[in-house]
Scaffold this active site. Sequence first.
Site, short mmCIF file in Angstrom:
data_model
loop_
_atom_site.label_atom_id
_atom_site.label_comp_id
_atom_site.label_asym_id
_atom_site.label_seq_id
_atom_site.Cartn_x
_atom_site.Cartn_y
_atom_site.Cartn_z
N GLU A 103 39.38 39.66 46.16
CA GLU A 103 40.26 39.74 44.99
C GLU A 103 39.52 40.39 43.83
OE1 GLU A 103 41.84 35.79 44.45
OE2 GLU A 103 42.69 35.75 46.47
N HIS A 157 37.42 34.18 45.72
CA HIS A 157 37.86 34.91 46.91
C HIS A 157 37.35 36.34 46.78
CE1 HIS A 157 41.36 31.84 47.29
NE2 HIS A 157 40.30 31.45 47.98
N HIS A 180 42.16 34.94 39.73
CA HIS A 180 42.41 35.41 41.10
C HIS A 180 43.23 36.70 41.06
CE1 HIS A 180 41.35 31.70 43.53
NE2 HIS A 180 41.26 31.25 42.28
N GLU A 215 46.52 34.42 37.98
CA GLU A 215 46.68 35.41 39.03
C GLU A 215 47.07 36.75 38.41
OE1 GLU A 215 46.37 35.06 42.32
OE2 GLU A 215 46.52 32.91 42.75
#
Length: 519
Positions: free
Chosen positions: A246, A243, A341, A414
């Site tokens: 990010e 992504h 991420h 994350e």
Amino acid sequence: MSSETIGEPSPSVPQKRNNNNNSDSESDVNNDHLIGNVQRVAIVPPNYEGKPKKGHLIFDASFECGNLGRVDYVNDNEYDLFIRPDTCSPRFRCWFLFTVENIKANQRVIFHIVNFSKVKSLYRDGMTPLVKSTSRKRWQRLPTRTVFYYRCPDHRKNYVMSFTFCFDREDDIYQFAYSFPYTYTKLQNYLDDLEQRQLGFVQRRPLVYSVQKRRLDLVTVASPSLLIKGKKKKVVIVTARVHPGETPSSYVCQGFIEFIISDHPIARLLRDHIVFHIVPMLNPDGVFLGNQRCSLLGFDLNRVWHDPSHWAHPEIYGIKTHIMKLNEDPDFEVDFFIDIHAHSTMMNGFMYGNVYDDVNRSEKHTVFPQLLSNNAEDFSINNTTFNRDAFKAGTGRRTLGGCLQESTHCYTLEVSFFSYQTSINSQAIPYTEDLYQQLGRNLARTFVDYYKSINYISWSPSCSIMPRLKEDRIKSRLTRQSTSMPIVNQDEAFLNGETFNLSIDGFIYPQTHNNNDPE
């Protein structure tokens, strides 16, 4: 919108410098104009005629990773800003990166970013935009007292993020960002420098090329003796930046690479026993274009792992094909797949893992996050969850968890766009580029703990090279914090006196102090 697009600037409109300063190095950005972004647009009052004057702000986002689609004049001190949606996908509007110039000294403004696509946001929890300028090249967070996040009746009741600012140096070009930028060019420069070091245990090659013919780099790190054909070896696969908005994931990945190629005894031990395959940027086109979530063609590449197309999703097709070949090669045993991420609504670092019907397999799957929690003060085991949500069936974690051998652990790592809290102190500690890289270094360290726990690596290092316990590191950090300044305001206290003008209360940065102690 009252505006004038600036081509060759007149004497009253300063020529824009070549450096956009969207990273610490001027060579880390490509200045090719990007369609859809504002391109050196001067915002002037309605019915104004003539060339823009000093104080008529000039906005630009037509550079690599830039994103600003439109600017509306409200009054001389107030502007509505519109994020450009992802290419071919109007749903996603979050990432922004733009410059402002042609200002007057001590000019006060209020910027409203009016079209965020998500309701939930860390702006509710104290997150603020980042700013830097041509004379102050390090990113600094705006103080929380100048940033507001609210539902606005003037914009279809959408959520709006407003912030106040005072420009203090007329000759500076100012840059504002959602998070710390990390461009495709920056990655290429980093990998080029890595290649020039000619480390015998590092290999780099393009795995595939994107739709716009950008490299999907694969970096392999392992001792040459481990790569002998016919020798069984364990493999760890790490990917990032599927992504594009990010950006923290790129800093975590770079920290991971920097550690495993270092001379640290733990790094040498890992290279002697493990083959690391790293893809630092899975969506190079989306990154270059300044998208938040999608590729050039508007695909969320982390939802197509189950059936990637070689022409529409060449990046995922290439990396999945590579992983499946490793999985089928008797010389390799793929132990880990970790996709990095950044998270826009939660604090700390944490993991998503899979749920399996086999209870023993599920229990083994919880071990690595617990070990990472022991090493990283910012990693939250409480936020870590294990699921098989149907909505995430096309992710790398879910897809590979179902088609690789049962011994393979697949996770999504994350990290918060904003900050983390520790078990010792509840006050939020905002992330910096180095703190993101530190999480990457701690991720690498954790592999030693894991492989020792399964008796694959045997090692008893001296205490001089053992990492301190997490609680000791937290106490050391808190001891070094200034007692006169809250932690949240020390995030970027590194400017060596080159802070922004502090003379106008309410529109500018709070006083910062130097803190050069090592982390």
